[in-house]
Each structure stands twice: as structure tokens, then as C-alpha cells.
Scaffold this motif. Structure first.
Motif, PDB file in Angstrom:
ATOM      1  N   GLU A  83       0.844  -1.355  -0.051  1.00 18.38           N
ATOM      2  CA  GLU A  83      -0.107  -0.079  -0.107  1.00 18.38           C
ATOM      3  C   GLU A  83       0.849   1.129  -0.015  1.00 18.38           C
ATOM      4  O   GLU A  83       1.911   1.229   0.691  1.00 18.38           O
TER       5      GLU A  83
ATOM      6  N   TRP B 173       1.924   4.870   1.256  1.00 19.80           N
ATOM      7  CA  TRP B 173       1.542   5.815   2.584  1.00 19.80           C
ATOM      8  C   TRP B 173       2.513   7.176   2.207  1.00 19.80           C
ATOM      9  O   TRP B 173       3.580   7.160   1.762  1.00 19.80           O
TER      10      TRP B 173
ATOM     11  N   SER C 110      -2.799   7.123   4.591  1.00 19.54           N
ATOM     12  CA  SER C 110      -2.763   6.081   3.374  1.00 19.54           C
ATOM     13  C   SER C 110      -3.029   7.120   2.257  1.00 19.54           C
ATOM     14  O   SER C 110      -3.801   8.587   2.367  1.00 19.54           O
ATOM     15  N   THR C 111      -2.706   6.901   0.951  1.00 17.66           N
ATOM     16  CA  THR C 111      -2.795   7.713   0.059  1.00 17.66           C
ATOM     17  C   THR C 111      -4.268   7.146  -0.975  1.00 17.66           C
ATOM     18  O   THR C 111      -4.560   7.707  -1.919  1.00 17.66           O
ATOM     19  N   THR C 112      -4.626   5.836  -0.453  1.00 20.54           N
ATOM     20  CA  THR C 112      -5.586   5.287  -1.027  1.00 20.54           C
ATOM     21  C   THR C 112      -7.003   5.154  -0.355  1.00 20.54           C
ATOM     22  O   THR C 112      -8.073   5.290  -0.755  1.00 20.54           O
ATOM     23  N   ARG C 113      -6.629   4.541   1.060  1.00 28.34           N
ATOM     24  CA  ARG C 113      -7.850   4.711   2.061  1.00 28.34           C
ATOM     25  C   ARG C 113      -8.315   5.559   2.721  1.00 28.34           C
ATOM     26  O   ARG C 113      -7.345   6.077   3.371  1.00 28.34           O
ATOM     27  N   GLY C 114      -9.523   5.797   3.272  1.00 24.00           N
ATOM     28  CA  GLY C 114      -9.994   6.675   3.953  1.00 24.00           C
ATOM     29  C   GLY C 114     -11.332   7.034   3.685  1.00 24.00           C
ATOM     30  O   GLY C 114     -12.232   6.104   3.065  1.00 24.00           O
ATOM     31  N   ARG C 115     -12.055   7.996   4.218  1.00 23.85           N
ATOM     32  CA  ARG C 115     -13.396   8.268   4.023  1.00 23.85           C
ATOM     33  C   ARG C 115     -13.791   9.804   3.802  1.00 23.85           C
ATOM     34  O   ARG C 115     -12.757  10.607   4.250  1.00 23.85           O
TER      35      ARG C 115
ATOM     36  N   TRP D  29     -11.712  14.919   2.844  1.00 22.49           N
ATOM     37  CA  TRP D  29     -11.196  13.581   2.926  1.00 22.49           C
ATOM     38  C   TRP D  29     -10.431  13.267   4.110  1.00 22.49           C
ATOM     39  O   TRP D  29      -9.592  14.185   4.405  1.00 22.49           O
TER      40      TRP D  29
ATOM     41  N   PRO E 135      -8.009  10.651   5.622  1.00 26.15           N
ATOM     42  CA  PRO E 135      -7.243   9.178   5.393  1.00 26.15           C
ATOM     43  C   PRO E 135      -7.071   8.273   6.562  1.00 26.15           C
ATOM     44  O   PRO E 135      -6.862   8.934   7.320  1.00 26.15           O
ATOM     45  N   VAL E 136      -6.882   7.260   6.214  1.00 22.41           N
ATOM     46  CA  VAL E 136      -6.392   5.840   7.118  1.00 22.41           C
ATOM     47  C   VAL E 136      -5.326   6.526   7.669  1.00 22.41           C
ATOM     48  O   VAL E 136      -4.218   6.846   6.876  1.00 22.41           O
TER      49      VAL E 136
END
Length: 93
Positions: free
Chosen positions: A40, A42, A61-66, A72, A74-75
Motif C-alpha cells: 500500500e 503511504w 494512506s494515499t488510497t484508503r479513507g473516508r 477527505w 485518510p486512514v
């Protein structure tokens, strides 16, 4: 002789040396480092302690989050990253 070997010869604390170089590189470029850990991507938000050949990093994270009301989110994770991984990210810029 590669740069990693040179750092090891010049200093006993390779991880602290890499951490300081990473901080200087980020300040000079104005961009945070992106590393790949466990498959992943980061973004390194901040650096912590350096022990042996490991550096404790605060990662986002550059891809996961909400998505939230204010944007945005990120996780995030705090984990030990090998100094060689951070060194590779610096030299690949």
C-alpha cells in the motif's frame, strides 16, 4: 560504494541519519515522501524515534479513507519503517 554503505561507514546510527536527511529533503522540496509498505502507498506525515535500522513514522494512506463534511480523512497508522525504505524513497525522487 553506494550511499547506504557510505552512511553506515560515516555514522553508527544509520536510521537517525536517514531520518534527518528525509526531514531536510521534505523541507527543501515542500513535498512529503510517499513509500510503499505491505503493498500500500503511504504518505509520511512525521518522523519519530530511530532505533537500529528502523524509524517510527506517522503515516497517512494515499488510497484508503473516508469523506467527511470537511473533506477527505485518510486512514492513519503509526509503525516502524526500515530506514532503507525511506532512503530509497528519497533517492527515487
Amino acid at each position: 560504494m553506494d550511499t547506504e554503505q557510505l552512511y553506515r561507514e560515516l555514522t553508527e546510527d544509520y536510521a537517525a541519519c536517514v531520518r534527518n536527511i528525509a526531514i531536510a529533503a521534505e523541507r527543501a522540496s515542500g513535498q512529503e515522501l510517499i513509500i510503499t509498505d505491505e503493498g500500500e502507498e503511504w504518505r509520511i506525515v512525521n518522523y519519530g524515534a530511530a532505533e537500529d535500522d528502523w524509524i517510527f513514522c506517522h503515516l497517512a494512506s494515499t488510497t484508503r479513507g473516508r469523506h467527511q463534511k470537511n473533506g477527505w480523512y485518510p486512514v492513519q497508522s503509526g509503525r516502524w519503517i526500515e530506514a532503507a525504505t525511506i532512503h530509497a524513497a528519497i533517492t527515487s525522487r
